[in-house]
Design an enzyme around this catalytic site. Structure first.
Site, PDB file in Angstrom:
ATOM      1  N   GLU A  83       0.364 -20.846 -24.227  1.00 31.18           N
ATOM      2  CA  GLU A  83       0.704 -20.785 -22.804  1.00 31.18           C
ATOM      3  C   GLU A  83       0.297 -19.410 -22.275  1.00 31.18           C
ATOM      4  O   GLU A  83       0.821 -18.387 -22.731  1.00 31.18           O
ATOM      5  CB  GLU A  83       2.201 -21.013 -22.608  1.00 31.18           C
ATOM      6  CG  GLU A  83       2.667 -22.389 -23.077  1.00 31.18           C
ATOM      7  CD  GLU A  83       4.163 -22.560 -22.927  1.00 31.18           C
ATOM      8  OE1 GLU A  83       4.607 -22.983 -21.845  1.00 31.18           O
ATOM      9  OE2 GLU A  83       4.880 -22.260 -23.897  1.00 31.18           O
ATOM     10  N   PHE A 134      -6.324 -18.781 -35.314  1.00 26.78           N
ATOM     11  CA  PHE A 134      -5.361 -18.164 -36.234  1.00 26.78           C
ATOM     12  C   PHE A 134      -3.984 -18.097 -35.585  1.00 26.78           C
ATOM     13  O   PHE A 134      -3.847 -18.368 -34.392  1.00 26.78           O
ATOM     14  CB  PHE A 134      -5.825 -16.767 -36.670  1.00 26.78           C
ATOM     15  CG  PHE A 134      -6.224 -15.860 -35.557  1.00 26.78           C
ATOM     16  CD1 PHE A 134      -5.274 -15.127 -34.866  1.00 26.78           C
ATOM     17  CD2 PHE A 134      -7.563 -15.743 -35.198  1.00 26.78           C
ATOM     18  CE1 PHE A 134      -5.651 -14.271 -33.844  1.00 26.78           C
ATOM     19  CE2 PHE A 134      -7.956 -14.883 -34.169  1.00 26.78           C
ATOM     20  CZ  PHE A 134      -6.992 -14.160 -33.484  1.00 26.78           C
ATOM     21  N   TYR A 153       2.195 -13.704 -22.899  1.00 24.86           N
ATOM     22  CA  TYR A 153       1.986 -12.452 -23.626  1.00 24.86           C
ATOM     23  C   TYR A 153       1.606 -11.254 -22.767  1.00 24.86           C
ATOM     24  O   TYR A 153       1.538 -10.141 -23.269  1.00 24.86           O
ATOM     25  CB  TYR A 153       0.971 -12.675 -24.749  1.00 24.86           C
ATOM     26  CG  TYR A 153       1.548 -13.561 -25.824  1.00 24.86           C
ATOM     27  CD1 TYR A 153       2.400 -13.045 -26.781  1.00 24.86           C
ATOM     28  CD2 TYR A 153       1.304 -14.929 -25.826  1.00 24.86           C
ATOM     29  CE1 TYR A 153       2.987 -13.858 -27.730  1.00 24.86           C
ATOM     30  CE2 TYR A 153       1.883 -15.759 -26.771  1.00 24.86           C
ATOM     31  CZ  TYR A 153       2.723 -15.215 -27.729  1.00 24.86           C
ATOM     32  OH  TYR A 153       3.305 -16.023 -28.662  1.00 24.86           O
ATOM     33  N   GLY A 208      15.528 -13.766 -26.804  1.00 25.32           N
ATOM     34  CA  GLY A 208      14.755 -12.555 -27.065  1.00 25.32           C
ATOM     35  C   GLY A 208      14.104 -12.485 -28.432  1.00 25.32           C
ATOM     36  O   GLY A 208      13.610 -11.417 -28.828  1.00 25.32           O
TER      37      GLY A 208
END
Length: 440
Positions: A149, A440, A153, A121
């Site tokens: 990947e 970035f 998100y 986590g």
């Protein structure tokens, strides 16, 4: 996300930053499952974690200098256990073009967890703390990131906000169907560093053209020019082609490199394009004609161009360029009301949205958005909702790239008032499509 392979004093303990920097709200004294979270001391703290997380590739001193020059310790976080840094998140204060103009956004990069600390986590906690700090400080209302990947998100409320197209133009497909007159333009090829002033001038002039473009200061420009030998994969050094008008004014530029290759005793060098920016269509067409006509070049490729790149309209045979679309920039609203008010809309819009947001619960609820080409306001409301969606879907349309209609047809956005979906989708969409050239 933002892999150090894309382009880029030992860790302390406790809740201090190690450099005297103030710990942002939401970060002080934090512990989760035996881990300690604090603001980063410096870029060097990231090195060992990134080395392990990205496959054992150590950073060179040259890359560390470039990455360290844009690093912002006060915005960056580390997770520690036993006095050792085991997870990282870099934060950046950026100015990005949104639909309607430039706005402050928070960039997130180098989210990495050492292999022995995975599945605990830590990534979720780092992202949660970063977003909470932005909210509590009333800092940038929008957060953006590049994802190594794509499946990671969405669960944190980030939606795929832009797409890019990769092209590979073979020698037999170099012809242009048409195009603007390019007479009077000349090119000069040399080192990007020597062309620094021209590159900066052209890039700044192009900032307003597309959502997603990020303003670059000197440190970010050095990042754009980074040319690590270990990253060339047999190719030559990075080159810069500048297109100029009769008066010597820079009208466009391209960053590219060539990798030697011979087929049947004939040169068929692979030309790889990193960036192309131009002030006007004539300079853009001129640069691409020049790249496709480069001596020794066989296939001319670019891994990431805007999904609606004019090159695809210029080529006589775009099919042979094998265009391949993929996701690029991910975005999410940190504070929903301020994020939606930070941009303009392509058509008049008045819609009530029921939003679900587990990562940033302060965004959950019903919001009334009203605006158009001159701006917008977004406020909480008790009125009946017209659309229902999650933070992820909202992030996908935040920069004007995603389609609410497409998301609705996928069952990810629910239309609660007939006609609301199509009207809101038309307002959120932006032409041209968003694109981000800054890693970035």
């Amino acid at each position: 996300m933002g892999s150090p392979r894309d382009s880029g004093a030992g860790p302390g303990t406790g809740t201090g930053t190690g450099s005297g920097a103030r710990v942002p709200p939401g970060l002080a004294g934090g512990r989760a499952a035996g881990y300690e979270f604090r603001a980063a001391a410096d870029w060097a703290e990231f090195g060992a974690v990134l080395d392990l997380a990205y496959g054992g590739y150590p950073h060179s001193a040259a890359h560390s200098a470039v990455a360290g020059a844009v690093f912002e310790p006060k915005r960056s976080l580390v997770a520690c256990r036993g006095g050792r840094v085991c997870a990282t998140l870099a934060g950046y204060a950026l100015e990005m073009t949104l639909p309607g103009g430039p706005a402050p956004v928070a960039g997130i990069g180098y989210v990495a967890v050492a292999p022995q600390h995975r599945r605990r986590g830590l990534m979720r906690e780092l992202v949660r703390r970063a977003l909470t700090a932005l909210h509590e400080e009333r800092a940038e209302p929008v957060a953006v990131l590049h994802s190594t990947e794509p499946g990671i998100y969405g669960r944190f409320g980030f939606g795929p906000a832009s797409q890019v197209v990769g092209v590979s133009v073979p020698p037999e497909a170099r012809g242009f169907a048409a195009g603007p007159e390019t007479g009077g333009l000349v090119s000069d090829v040399g080192s990007p560093v020597d062309a620094r002033a021209a590159v900066a001038e052209v890039y700044d002039a192009c900032l307003a053209q597309r959502p997603g473009l990020v303003r670059r200061d000197d440190a970010w420009l050095r990042r754009a020019f980074e040319d690590r030998p270990e990253e060339r994969h047999g190719a030559g050094r990075l080159l810069c082609m500048v297109a100029s008008g009769a008066g010597g004014d820079a009208r466009g530029y391209a960053l590219y490199r060539l990798r030697a290759n011979w087929e049947r005793c004939a040169p068929r060098y692979a030309l790889s394009v990193r960036e192309v920016f131009a002030r006007d269509p004539a300079a853009y067409a001129f640069l691409w004609r020049s790249l496709l006509d480069t001596d020794l070049a066989g296939t001319v490729g670019a891994a990431a161009r805007p999904v609606d790149d004019p090159l695809l309209a210029l080529l006589d045979d775009p099919r042979s360029a094998a265009p391949t679309v993929r996701d690029q920039l991910y975005a999410r609203a940190v504070d929903l009301d301020r994020a939606l008010a930070a941009r303009t809309y392509s058509a008049p819009v008045e819609v009530v949205m029921e939003v679900r947001d587990a990562m940033c619960p302060w965004n959950a609820g019903r919001w009334r958005l009203a605006g158009g080409v001159d701006g917008a306001v977004c406020v909480r409301t008790g009125a009946a909702a017209d659309l229902a969606l999650t933070a992820r879907e909202l992030g996908a349309v935040l920069l004007g790239g995603g389609s609410l209609v497409q998301l609705g047809h996928a069952g990810l956005v629910t239309e609660l008032r007939p006609g609301a979906l199509r009207a809101a989708s038309a307002a959120f969409r932006h032409d041209p499509a968003p694109f981000c050239s800054v890693a970035f």
